[in-house]
Design a protein around this motif. Structure first.
Motif, PDB file in Angstrom:
ATOM      1  N   ARG A  29       1.106  -1.599  -0.539  1.00 19.11           N
ATOM      2  CA  ARG A  29      -0.119   0.170  -0.319  1.00 19.11           C
ATOM      3  C   ARG A  29       0.527   1.280   0.557  1.00 19.11           C
ATOM      4  O   ARG A  29       0.310   2.237  -0.685  1.00 19.11           O
ATOM      5  CB  ARG A  29      -0.934  -0.237   0.815  1.00 19.11           C
ATOM      6  N   THR A  30       2.134   1.396   1.201  1.00 19.53           N
ATOM      7  CA  THR A  30       3.564   2.387   0.638  1.00 19.53           C
ATOM      8  C   THR A  30       3.362   2.456  -0.090  1.00 19.53           C
ATOM      9  O   THR A  30       3.566   3.719  -0.989  1.00 19.53           O
ATOM     10  CB  THR A  30       3.942   2.243   1.824  1.00 19.53           C
ATOM     11  N   ALA A  31       3.848   1.728  -0.956  1.00 18.29           N
ATOM     12  CA  ALA A  31       4.899   2.105  -2.922  1.00 18.29           C
ATOM     13  C   ALA A  31       3.215   3.041  -3.453  1.00 18.29           C
ATOM     14  O   ALA A  31       4.158   3.318  -3.999  1.00 18.29           O
ATOM     15  CB  ALA A  31       4.516   0.517  -2.856  1.00 18.29           C
ATOM     16  N   THR A  32       2.276   2.206  -3.417  1.00 17.75           N
ATOM     17  CA  THR A  32       0.951   2.702  -4.130  1.00 17.75           C
ATOM     18  C   THR A  32       0.662   4.175  -3.749  1.00 17.75           C
ATOM     19  O   THR A  32       0.928   4.870  -4.769  1.00 17.75           O
ATOM     20  CB  THR A  32      -0.391   1.971  -4.202  1.00 17.75           C
ATOM     21  N   GLN A  33       1.204   4.085  -2.424  1.00 14.58           N
ATOM     22  CA  GLN A  33       1.019   5.992  -2.214  1.00 14.58           C
ATOM     23  C   GLN A  33       1.857   6.665  -2.925  1.00 14.58           C
ATOM     24  O   GLN A  33       1.378   7.887  -3.191  1.00 14.58           O
ATOM     25  CB  GLN A  33       1.166   6.217  -0.729  1.00 14.58           C
ATOM     26  N   PHE A  34       3.345   6.102  -3.275  1.00  8.66           N
ATOM     27  CA  PHE A  34       4.519   6.344  -3.016  1.00  8.66           C
ATOM     28  C   PHE A  34       3.911   7.907  -4.954  1.00  8.66           C
ATOM     29  O   PHE A  34       4.465   8.256  -4.913  1.00  8.66           O
ATOM     30  CB  PHE A  34       5.830   6.153  -2.462  1.00  8.66           C
ATOM     31  N   ARG A  35       3.778   5.987  -5.080  1.00  5.35           N
ATOM     32  CA  ARG A  35       3.607   6.575  -6.359  1.00  5.35           C
ATOM     33  C   ARG A  35       2.472   7.591  -7.393  1.00  5.35           C
ATOM     34  O   ARG A  35       2.888   8.040  -7.802  1.00  5.35           O
ATOM     35  CB  ARG A  35       3.071   4.926  -7.363  1.00  5.35           C
ATOM     36  N   ASP A  36       1.353   7.787  -6.383  1.00  2.00           N
ATOM     37  CA  ASP A  36       0.209   7.945  -6.491  1.00  2.00           C
ATOM     38  C   ASP A  36      -0.325   9.285  -5.934  1.00  2.00           C
ATOM     39  O   ASP A  36      -1.247  10.693  -6.500  1.00  2.00           O
ATOM     40  CB  ASP A  36      -0.888   7.172  -6.503  1.00  2.00           C
ATOM     41  N   ASP A  37       0.837   9.279  -4.987  1.00  2.00           N
ATOM     42  CA  ASP A  37      -0.541  10.921  -3.691  1.00  2.00           C
ATOM     43  C   ASP A  37       0.873  11.873  -3.879  1.00  2.00           C
ATOM     44  O   ASP A  37       1.987  11.700  -3.154  1.00  2.00           O
ATOM     45  CB  ASP A  37      -0.001   9.999  -2.808  1.00  2.00           C
ATOM     46  N   PRO A  38       0.056  12.525  -4.022  1.00  4.90           N
ATOM     47  CA  PRO A  38       1.584  14.188  -4.120  1.00  4.90           C
ATOM     48  C   PRO A  38       2.016  14.002  -2.627  1.00  4.90           C
ATOM     49  O   PRO A  38       3.469  15.611  -2.873  1.00  4.90           O
ATOM     50  CB  PRO A  38       0.392  15.196  -5.334  1.00  4.90           C
ATOM     51  N   ILE A  39       1.139  14.268  -1.669  1.00  3.90           N
ATOM     52  CA  ILE A  39       1.191  14.394  -0.518  1.00  3.90           C
ATOM     53  C   ILE A  39       2.559  13.749  -0.026  1.00  3.90           C
ATOM     54  O   ILE A  39       3.608  14.444   0.528  1.00  3.90           O
ATOM     55  CB  ILE A  39       0.280  14.628   0.060  1.00  3.90           C
ATOM     56  N   VAL A  40       2.520  12.475  -0.218  1.00  7.11           N
ATOM     57  CA  VAL A  40       3.835  11.801  -0.005  1.00  7.11           C
ATOM     58  C   VAL A  40       4.551  11.436  -0.379  1.00  7.11           C
ATOM     59  O   VAL A  40       5.943  11.813  -0.073  1.00  7.11           O
ATOM     60  CB  VAL A  40       3.123  10.840   0.208  1.00  7.11           C
ATOM     61  N   ARG A  41       4.422  12.234  -1.832  1.00  3.07           N
ATOM     62  CA  ARG A  41       6.056  12.553  -2.319  1.00  3.07           C
ATOM     63  C   ARG A  41       6.571  13.910  -2.050  1.00  3.07           C
ATOM     64  O   ARG A  41       7.801  13.354  -2.342  1.00  3.07           O
ATOM     65  CB  ARG A  41       5.290  12.102  -4.729  1.00  3.07           C
ATOM     66  N   GLY A  42       6.478  14.736  -1.898  1.00  5.19           N
ATOM     67  CA  GLY A  42       6.589  16.044  -1.336  1.00  5.19           C
ATOM     68  C   GLY A  42       7.124  15.854  -0.370  1.00  5.19           C
ATOM     69  O   GLY A  42       8.426  16.681  -0.489  1.00  5.19           O
ATOM     70  N   GLY A  43       6.167  15.848   0.491  1.00  8.18           N
ATOM     71  CA  GLY A  43       6.528  15.100   1.873  1.00  8.18           C
ATOM     72  C   GLY A  43       7.756  14.215   2.170  1.00  8.18           C
ATOM     73  O   GLY A  43       9.047  14.347   2.609  1.00  8.18           O
ATOM     74  N   ALA A  44       8.229  14.090   1.369  1.00 14.19           N
ATOM     75  CA  ALA A  44      10.035  12.998   0.890  1.00 14.19           C
ATOM     76  C   ALA A  44      10.788  13.431   0.368  1.00 14.19           C
ATOM     77  O   ALA A  44      11.867  13.576   0.884  1.00 14.19           O
ATOM     78  CB  ALA A  44       9.134  11.392   0.100  1.00 14.19           C
ATOM     79  N   ARG A  45      10.785  14.059  -0.434  1.00 19.84           N
ATOM     80  CA  ARG A  45      11.576  15.524  -1.289  1.00 19.84           C
ATOM     81  C   ARG A  45      11.945  16.493   0.491  1.00 19.84           C
ATOM     82  O   ARG A  45      13.193  16.359   0.355  1.00 19.84           O
ATOM     83  CB  ARG A  45      10.913  15.729  -2.428  1.00 19.84           C
ATOM     84  N   LEU A  46      10.712  16.894   0.724  1.00 21.21           N
ATOM     85  CA  LEU A  46      11.453  18.135   1.915  1.00 21.21           C
ATOM     86  C   LEU A  46      11.917  16.952   2.626  1.00 21.21           C
ATOM     87  O   LEU A  46      13.158  17.520   3.674  1.00 21.21           O
ATOM     88  CB  LEU A  46       9.992  18.212   2.376  1.00 21.21           C
ATOM     89  N   GLN A  47      12.104  15.555   2.675  1.00 20.94           N
ATOM     90  CA  GLN A  47      12.092  14.548   3.809  1.00 20.94           C
ATOM     91  C   GLN A  47      13.862  14.533   4.065  1.00 20.94           C
ATOM     92  O   GLN A  47      15.168  14.602   4.469  1.00 20.94           O
ATOM     93  CB  GLN A  47      11.732  13.552   4.437  1.00 20.94           C
ATOM     94  N   MET A  48      14.372  13.868   2.154  1.00 18.56           N
ATOM     95  CA  MET A  48      15.125  14.083   1.903  1.00 18.56           C
ATOM     96  C   MET A  48      16.350  15.300   1.681  1.00 18.56           C
ATOM     97  O   MET A  48      17.386  15.765   2.362  1.00 18.56           O
ATOM     98  CB  MET A  48      15.053  13.834   0.473  1.00 18.56           C
ATOM     99  N   GLU A  49      14.841  16.446   1.693  1.00 19.32           N
ATOM    100  CA  GLU A  49      16.350  18.153   1.504  1.00 19.32           C
ATOM    101  C   GLU A  49      16.265  18.441   3.127  1.00 19.32           C
ATOM    102  O   GLU A  49      17.646  19.064   3.179  1.00 19.32           O
ATOM    103  CB  GLU A  49      15.667  18.609   0.780  1.00 19.32           C
ATOM    104  N   GLN A  50      15.632  17.863   3.997  1.00 15.97           N
ATOM    105  CA  GLN A  50      15.772  18.807   5.474  1.00 15.97           C
ATOM    106  C   GLN A  50      16.010  20.505   5.171  1.00 15.97           C
ATOM    107  O   GLN A  50      17.338  20.851   5.867  1.00 15.97           O
ATOM    108  CB  GLN A  50      16.602  17.720   5.970  1.00 15.97           C
TER     109      GLN A  50
END
Length: 226
Positions: free
Chosen positions: A124-145
């Motif tokens: 389910r989490t893999a699908t969220q990373f593919r489809d959900d802009p909130i998840v994708r945007g939050g992931a990039r911000l977490q990488m950049e800090q």
């Protein structure tokens, strides 16, 4: 032990921990609490637009004006909902983290054993990373800090904790291969999952993430299952 009690013993009771390390900052501020339905919908629209742009351009490449243009609003209207760019960043990351307990509950509601609950959750989490802009945007911000240290949660630690709980349950249910410790397995799975999604984000904008994760998952769980 009868079948009903055995099922009760095997059903996962793991919980997703609260994000660690985040704290409020005067520089970033917090957006106002709004309860009118129209205001709530507008705020969500701004949040999703910001997440989409953060994912595509990163923190430095995204301005409040960019967000305003994306949703067809004025900068002032965006600032009403999120008083600073830092506040908008915090809100995207908080919304990102809020997805995970909901996914865990959905996986647990199927009444599977701990190991199958874990598989279902990561799928389910893999699908969220593919489809959900909130998840994708939050992931990039977490990488950049991009904000001062301690403003945003520490990445990965909550996931490691959760998987450690599920794998401990799996060991108690006889589902984890003998000789494998829940801690080592949790760190390995999280490294594999987030490594897979990060590579997918760079190579094809995560279009192939679900398939690539399924390949990785099958190899890892072949080694982990009793």
């Amino acid at each position: 032990m009868n079948a009903a009690s055995n099922k009760e013993r095997r059903t996962s009771r793991a919980v997703f921990p609260e994000p660690e390390g985040a704290k409020e900052t005067a520089r970033g501020g917090r957006s106002p609490e709004l309860h009118q339905e129209r205001a709530v919908q507008t705020r969500l629209q701004v949040l999703e637009a910001a997440a989409l742009l953060f994912d595509q351009r990163g923190y430095a490449g995204t301005s409040i004006k960019d967000v305003a243009d994306e949703v067809g609003m004025t900068k002032g209207a965006v600032y009403f909902h999120y008083p600073t760019k830092e506040a908008l960043t915090i809100a995207v990351v908080e919304a990102h983290y809020a997805r995970w307990p909901v996914l865990l509950e959905a996986s647990q509601s199927k009444g599977l054993g701990p190991m199958d609950t874990l598989v279902d959750l990561l799928d389910r989490t893999a699908t969220q990373f593919r489809d959900d802009p909130i998840v994708r945007g939050g992931a990039r911000l977490q990488m950049e800090q991009p904000l001062p240290e301690g403003t945003l949660p520490t990445p990965y630690v909550g996931w490691i904790d959760l998987l450690r709980q599920l794998l401990t349950e799996a060991r108690e249910a006889g589902e984890l291969r003998e000789g494998i410790t829940p801690d080592a397995a949790a760190h390995t799975l999280i490294s594999a999952f987030f490594g897979t999604q990060h590579i997918a984000s760079r190579l094809d904008r995560r279009e192939e993430l679900v398939r690539r994760w399924a390949e990785t998952r099958d190899l890892l769980f072949y080694a982990l299952r009793a």
